[in-house]
Design a protein around this motif. Structure first.
Motif, PDB file in Angstrom:
ATOM      1  N   ASP A  83      73.936  75.622  54.570  1.00 55.57           N
ATOM      2  CA  ASP A  83      73.420  75.336  55.906  1.00 55.57           C
ATOM      3  C   ASP A  83      72.277  76.301  56.199  1.00 55.57           C
ATOM      4  O   ASP A  83      72.474  77.514  56.285  1.00 55.57           O
ATOM      5  N   LEU A  84      71.067  75.765  56.352  1.00 56.82           N
ATOM      6  CA  LEU A  84      69.884  76.584  56.594  1.00 56.82           C
ATOM      7  C   LEU A  84      69.529  76.664  58.071  1.00 56.82           C
ATOM      8  O   LEU A  84      68.484  77.189  58.424  1.00 56.82           O
ATOM      9  N   ASP A  86      68.291  74.482  60.647  1.00 56.92           N
ATOM     10  CA  ASP A  86      67.752  73.157  60.977  1.00 56.92           C
ATOM     11  C   ASP A  86      67.680  72.259  59.751  1.00 56.92           C
ATOM     12  O   ASP A  86      67.217  71.121  59.841  1.00 56.92           O
ATOM     13  N   ARG A  87      68.141  72.739  58.612  1.00 58.81           N
ATOM     14  CA  ARG A  87      68.168  71.955  57.384  1.00 58.81           C
ATOM     15  C   ARG A  87      69.491  72.220  56.659  1.00 58.81           C
ATOM     16  O   ARG A  87      70.098  73.266  56.821  1.00 58.81           O
ATOM     17  N   ARG A  88      69.919  71.222  55.875  1.00 57.21           N
ATOM     18  CA  ARG A  88      71.109  71.356  55.039  1.00 57.21           C
ATOM     19  C   ARG A  88      70.752  70.891  53.635  1.00 57.21           C
ATOM     20  O   ARG A  88      70.257  69.778  53.468  1.00 57.21           O
ATOM     21  N   VAL A  89      70.990  71.753  52.656  1.00 56.71           N
ATOM     22  CA  VAL A  89      70.747  71.360  51.279  1.00 56.71           C
ATOM     23  C   VAL A  89      72.079  71.275  50.542  1.00 56.71           C
ATOM     24  O   VAL A  89      72.934  72.154  50.669  1.00 56.71           O
ATOM     25  N   ARG A  90      72.259  70.197  49.819  1.00 53.61           N
ATOM     26  CA  ARG A  90      73.496  69.972  49.059  1.00 53.61           C
ATOM     27  C   ARG A  90      73.181  70.082  47.564  1.00 53.61           C
ATOM     28  O   ARG A  90      72.209  69.519  47.081  1.00 53.61           O
ATOM     29  N   GLU A 108      67.979  67.765  50.343  1.00 48.96           N
ATOM     30  CA  GLU A 108      67.888  68.165  51.747  1.00 48.96           C
ATOM     31  C   GLU A 108      68.233  66.946  52.598  1.00 48.96           C
ATOM     32  O   GLU A 108      67.536  65.941  52.566  1.00 48.96           O
ATOM     33  N   GLU A 109      69.319  67.060  53.349  1.00 50.31           N
ATOM     34  CA  GLU A 109      69.912  65.884  53.973  1.00 50.31           C
ATOM     35  C   GLU A 109      69.127  65.352  55.165  1.00 50.31           C
ATOM     36  O   GLU A 109      69.039  64.138  55.357  1.00 50.31           O
ATOM     37  N   SER A 110      68.551  66.215  55.982  1.00 48.64           N
ATOM     38  CA  SER A 110      67.912  65.730  57.208  1.00 48.64           C
ATOM     39  C   SER A 110      66.620  64.965  56.928  1.00 48.64           C
ATOM     40  O   SER A 110      66.266  64.039  57.666  1.00 48.64           O
ATOM     41  N   THR A 111      65.916  65.329  55.870  1.00 47.04           N
ATOM     42  CA  THR A 111      64.682  64.629  55.509  1.00 47.04           C
ATOM     43  C   THR A 111      64.875  63.699  54.324  1.00 47.04           C
ATOM     44  O   THR A 111      63.925  63.034  53.894  1.00 47.04           O
ATOM     45  N   THR A 113      65.254  64.434  51.172  1.00 52.82           N
ATOM     46  CA  THR A 113      64.364  64.886  50.108  1.00 52.82           C
ATOM     47  C   THR A 113      65.179  65.388  48.931  1.00 52.82           C
ATOM     48  O   THR A 113      65.985  66.313  49.082  1.00 52.82           O
TER      49      THR A 113
END
Length: 205
Positions: A83-84, A86-90, A108-111, A113
């Motif tokens: 959890d970053l 404003d961003r979440r990377v899985r 990156e879940e929100s965008t 990408t």
């Protein structure tokens, strides 16, 4: 930061990062697998960014990174989220896809990408395109034969396709905006056929 670059590239890449945020605020460093262009400058980044941690897959930590990194790395399990704010990377473990026992990618879940690393590698400028990246990737593969084509290659790509990425962020070549799901499935189909054809296998005498 996904990919550290080679040691000799650190001055240029760190200067580019500084146009986005001060390097001392960098919090996470990751890469697709242990290889010079992916993590050669890792310890230079750690020295310049005192708050930063290297975060890579558990296998990579166990076989290489825990020994190579100047600070203890964060070990990521398959499908684990960082959890970053404003961003979440899985993190997705992708052993041998495209190559390297320790290979893994970030989404990156929100965008939507997918940070693709060496997937879809092709020749050309590092720009953003809505055009074809599968054809150029196949052409590059036929030139370099860099992908480890195994029974797991196509299923791994199809698993990534289920993420429905809108952007495929490539390390080598033009990144892609558009239907990432179809691009990944088309690449999977190519590698599946290559496996069936025995691509790269020496002739049996």
């Amino acid at each position: 930061l996904f990919h550290c670059g080679m040691r000799g590239l650190f001055p240029a890449v760190s200067a580019a990062l500084n146009t986005i945020l001060p390097i001392e605020k960098l919090r996470w460093i990751s890469f697709g697998h242990v290889e010079a262009d992916e993590c050669g400058a890792m310890n230079q980044w750690l020295a310049a960014a005192p708050l930063a941690e290297v975060a890579v897959g558990a296998l990579g930590c166990d076989v290489s990174v825990r020994d190579l990194a100047d600070r203890p790395p964060r070990s990521l399990a398959d499908s684990e989220v960082l959890d970053l704010g404003d961003r979440r990377v899985r993190y997705f473990a992708t052993p041998h896809v495209p190559h390297g026992w320790d290979a893994g990618l970030l989404f990156e879940e929100s965008t939507a990408t997918l940070l693709c690393g060496d997937l879809f590698t092709h020749l050309g400028a590092a720009v953003l395109t809505e055009g074809d990246i599968v054809g150029p990737a196949i052409a590059a593969e036929r030139t370099f034969m860099a992908t480890a084509i195994t029974p797991a290659t196509a299923p791994t790509l199809r698993r990534l396709s289920e993420l429905n990425p809108r952007t495929l962020a490539l390390m080598h070549g033009a990144s892609f905006n558009g239907d990432g799901r179809t691009a990944l499935r088309d690449l999977a189909d190519y590698y599946q056929q290559e496996l069936l054809n025995g691509a790269g296998c020496p002739p049996v005498s």
